[in-house]
Scaffold this motif. Sequence first.
Motif, PDB file in Angstrom:
ATOM      1  N   UNK A 103      21.268  32.411  36.239  1.00 58.49           N
ATOM      2  CA  UNK A 103      22.449  32.437  35.655  1.00 58.49           C
ATOM      3  C   UNK A 103      22.687  31.408  35.093  1.00 58.49           C
ATOM      4  N   UNK A 228      22.024  43.648  29.479  1.00 60.60           N
ATOM      5  CA  UNK A 228      23.106  44.563  30.389  1.00 60.60           C
ATOM      6  C   UNK A 228      22.476  46.057  30.579  1.00 60.60           C
TER       7      UNK A 228
ATOM      8  N   UNK C 117      29.580  40.742  39.422  1.00 66.41           N
ATOM      9  CA  UNK C 117      29.337  40.354  38.044  1.00 66.41           C
ATOM     10  C   UNK C 117      30.574  40.956  37.269  1.00 66.41           C
ATOM     11  N   UNK C 176      28.418  44.549  37.187  1.00 59.76           N
ATOM     12  CA  UNK C 176      28.352  44.113  35.695  1.00 59.76           C
ATOM     13  C   UNK C 176      28.502  45.252  34.643  1.00 59.76           C
ATOM     14  N   UNK C 180      31.051  45.556  31.765  1.00 59.32           N
ATOM     15  CA  UNK C 180      30.627  45.774  30.339  1.00 59.32           C
ATOM     16  C   UNK C 180      31.293  46.570  29.685  1.00 59.32           C
ATOM     17  N   UNK C 300      31.435  39.000  30.607  1.00 57.16           N
ATOM     18  CA  UNK C 300      30.858  38.476  31.533  1.00 57.16           C
ATOM     19  C   UNK C 300      30.842  37.170  31.818  1.00 57.16           C
ATOM     20  N   UNK C 301      30.795  36.585  30.635  1.00 60.00           N
ATOM     21  CA  UNK C 301      30.801  35.080  30.614  1.00 60.00           C
ATOM     22  C   UNK C 301      31.818  34.559  31.491  1.00 60.00           C
ATOM     23  N   UNK C 304      30.908  35.114  35.012  1.00 60.16           N
ATOM     24  CA  UNK C 304      29.913  33.826  35.480  1.00 60.16           C
ATOM     25  C   UNK C 304      30.694  32.232  35.535  1.00 60.16           C
ATOM     26  N   UNK C 307      32.344  32.081  38.866  1.00 62.05           N
ATOM     27  CA  UNK C 307      31.085  32.063  39.991  1.00 62.05           C
ATOM     28  C   UNK C 307      30.396  30.734  39.808  1.00 62.05           C
TER      29      UNK C 307
END
Lengths: 291, 272, 407
Positions: A103, A228, C117, C176, C180, C300-301, C304, C307
Amino acid sequence: MSTLVLLLFTGLGLGALYFLVAAGLSLIYGLMGVLNFAHGAFLTLGAFTGWEIARRTGGDNWWTFLLSLLVGAVAGALFAAFTEFVLIRRLYQRHIEQVLVTVGLSLAAVALFDGIWGTDPVFIQGPAWFKETTDILGARIPNDRFICIIAAVLVLLALVFFLKNTRYGMIIRAGVENRSMVTALGIDVRKAFTLVFTIGGAAAGLGGVLASHYFGYVSPLLGGSLLIFAFIVTVIGGLGSLTGAAVAAVAVAVLQQFANFYLGGTGDFVVVLALALVLLFRPSGLLGRTS
Amino acid sequence: MTAAEEERSIAPAPILRIDGLTAHIAGQQVVEDVSFTVPATGITALLGRNGVGKTSTIKAIIGLIDRTGTVELDGVRVDREPTYKIIRSGVGYVPEDREVFSKLTVAENLRLAERDAAPRRQLVEELFPDLLARSGQMAGTLSGGQQQMVSLARALLNTNKILLVDEPTKGLAPKIVAEVAETLAEAAKTVPILLVEQNLQVVRQLAEGAVVLSGGRVVHTGNALDFLNDDGLTQRLLGVSTEAAHTEAAHTEAAHTASAQTPAPAEKGAAL
Amino acid sequence: MTTETDATETQDAHGATGGTPAGSRRRAANRGAAEGTHDGGRAPLRLTRGKVVGAAVGIAGVVLLILLPLLNLSLPGVLPGPTYTPGSLQLLAMCMLMAAAALTYHLLLGVAGLLSFGHALYFGAGVYGLAIILQNLDIPLLPAMGLTLLVVIVLAHVVGSISLKVSGIPFAMVTLAFAQAGSVVVGRNPEGITGGDEGLTLRTNNLPDFLVGVANTRNLYWLALAVLVAVFVIVTWVQSSRAGHVAAAVRENELRVRVLGLQPYLVKLLIFVVSAVLVCIIGMVFLLLQSGAVPRAVSADLTITLLVMVVLGGVGSRWGAVIGGVFYTILDQRLTTLANSDAIDALPEILRIPLSEPLFILGTLFILVVLFLPGGLTGAAQRLARRRTRRGGDRVQKSREILEEAA
């Protein structure tokens, strides 16, 4: 009818790109248990290096195109091998930390691409033939679709040959099934780790060059957006299954194209819905290991 | 026979020396400060009730699970080495449940296991003619007995200093059990074996030494026959009467505490 | 309550048979669970000196933060101006919201062992949900927030119940994918309601006056502070509740919990939904603070980023999540300023390009923390403290275990 054929070939072309990304992802996950978020960065690097080659050698002839494919694949492979050797290997058996490192790498790599090539898409030129169309059953199919499909099929055949007929292929297949037993036969399975990363990176780099022709441009976000869908493809196909990845890549891409056309641009949702259905009824994926 | 055995038991250099071996799986201690040696000849049985850590001990020896302690193979410490190097220094491993690669063919399973420059293919072909006929078949489609042959063959292909064999007769028909036992007896002529085995009849037939575990610790070591002939001892440590040794009584809930106070559960166990 | 009785009963039953290896293993399992409930019952009473000091420091810190907009303090290099200026208050409020969001991520990863995610989906649902409702319906702020929450509760249940069919890495991939889909909706701009790439500007007609305008930034600052404190308290409460203990037990050994007749699936779903609801509320305040919705809020950024914050601070630690959130937000802001500075511009290309990309530096920093600083900032701090007092550190070990258990 001609619309159907056009959608089918566009879907197959897109499916070819998904497969080139998903093949590596799936093998890496199957063998090592690592979800590789940096895989999109391998693809983007391949696309940009391919574009640099095309730009510097006059982008519109076949030799340049073939050279850019080669260079893109090599760039992806080197980046991937570096990733495995320098970052992943230190965290042997720590799967989540390995994911975290990929990541971080994808964040850093995309930012670096931004810095080098800018955030705006750069447009790419291929051989003139790419812009032409071929008539199939009344449908006018853009030629770059065929290149993507042919390349993906060749990669699939090469991978199957490699897995079936070489010692390392055998080690990888055995490792996907039962990694600890491979080491218990006296085999250093880490060499196979570097190898699958390298192979996966090469396929992604190749996919990057092809994607740049398919979409007509390169941008630092190219890899992330394909990644994705490649994730979805690997889950639907069954983690660790190469054939599963191939089947799911085609199914997902064709479904996406048809839904986009007939169901008012809902392709992405239909794909996520398909993922949800597969998870509900077959959590290990279409061709995954049933455990 | 007994004289020869006594000679062996006083023979000094063991092939495998385990000292203070401790291992955890998912935070739970499964092997607790285990120490024993395996002599350089013959078969040594590793015994104990189900779940006392026999398989974990074997896995800990070759580093398949995290462990601390000393493992010495032929006088050389190997516990700092990764699994594949321990194996390459001369260990043949036949895991519990065979663990053949089900999606590889028999031939591929065997080829994968070859690590010597000159693997003993001929020996394996002689021992297991059945496998030769099935070399193109996926190992996952074989019967349990055939899979066990593949697993044994993988270990016997190479020249080893020791074989670690974990429950080779588990779930096999009596006729196949006899075949496996015969194979092991044959192999033991050239290589020492550490054998985990629930079938005490087979242990009686094959083993010279015995190491008995309970609760992750070594509770008894000595001559295998002496141990099996001591009914009180086997009753206490394995929870079985050796009269009924070949039944699967070891799996029952006949605990020594329970049997001392209330005989009922033990009877129920024997009936099972 | 019933489950507790069950556990005790099974324990008794095994106590009677006792002695067999299987029995003793199961007893060990029961013991683990019994200790868990034991902790749960005793935790509020067990006030060690460390905890008293911690609480005192926490309260003092909150009081200081409450007073901050009334003070004239300068932190050159960290804040753009004195603490009472809107610019500084805006940045501080952002830090607190990000810290709160990181805390909700901690609830998923550190407590329930779920590597999601897709957390941005619920944050984004808060941001866009409220913005769209305020845009299109003529209702006051609180009902609009309630409506948004309702939507997110349903959404979290649907997505959670499907995603939790799998665990570990597949769970990460599936969450994720769902997030998305949300991100794609926002980008596609159906019927023009999300504003596409441009995003939405907050319509202020139905907002109370004290939340509107630069002059009222300090009210938003206090709101953000209140949200952070509330989220911290709720996360602490959830963690020390029965559900929190079961979740921790599930993380360590799911089978063991199932043997006890508990429902790991439902406990995980509960935590998933609570975490989604909290981050949705944070998203709504984020909208008020930013007075607009941008697509990044649902990307998704963003997940992240959360995280990264949690890992930087130290996985498994509430304070780690807070520190990670604040540290990351300030560093990101400072690096962006640095990237546009003349000093960087004058550097040769090979240095200028990487240094002018904040995310390159943050990504690299993140990799280095994962590789060399397990346990993150709090883990490193604890190790330093322990080294002085010559005691072994367990923070690092705990972080590593939590990460392994999420796999």
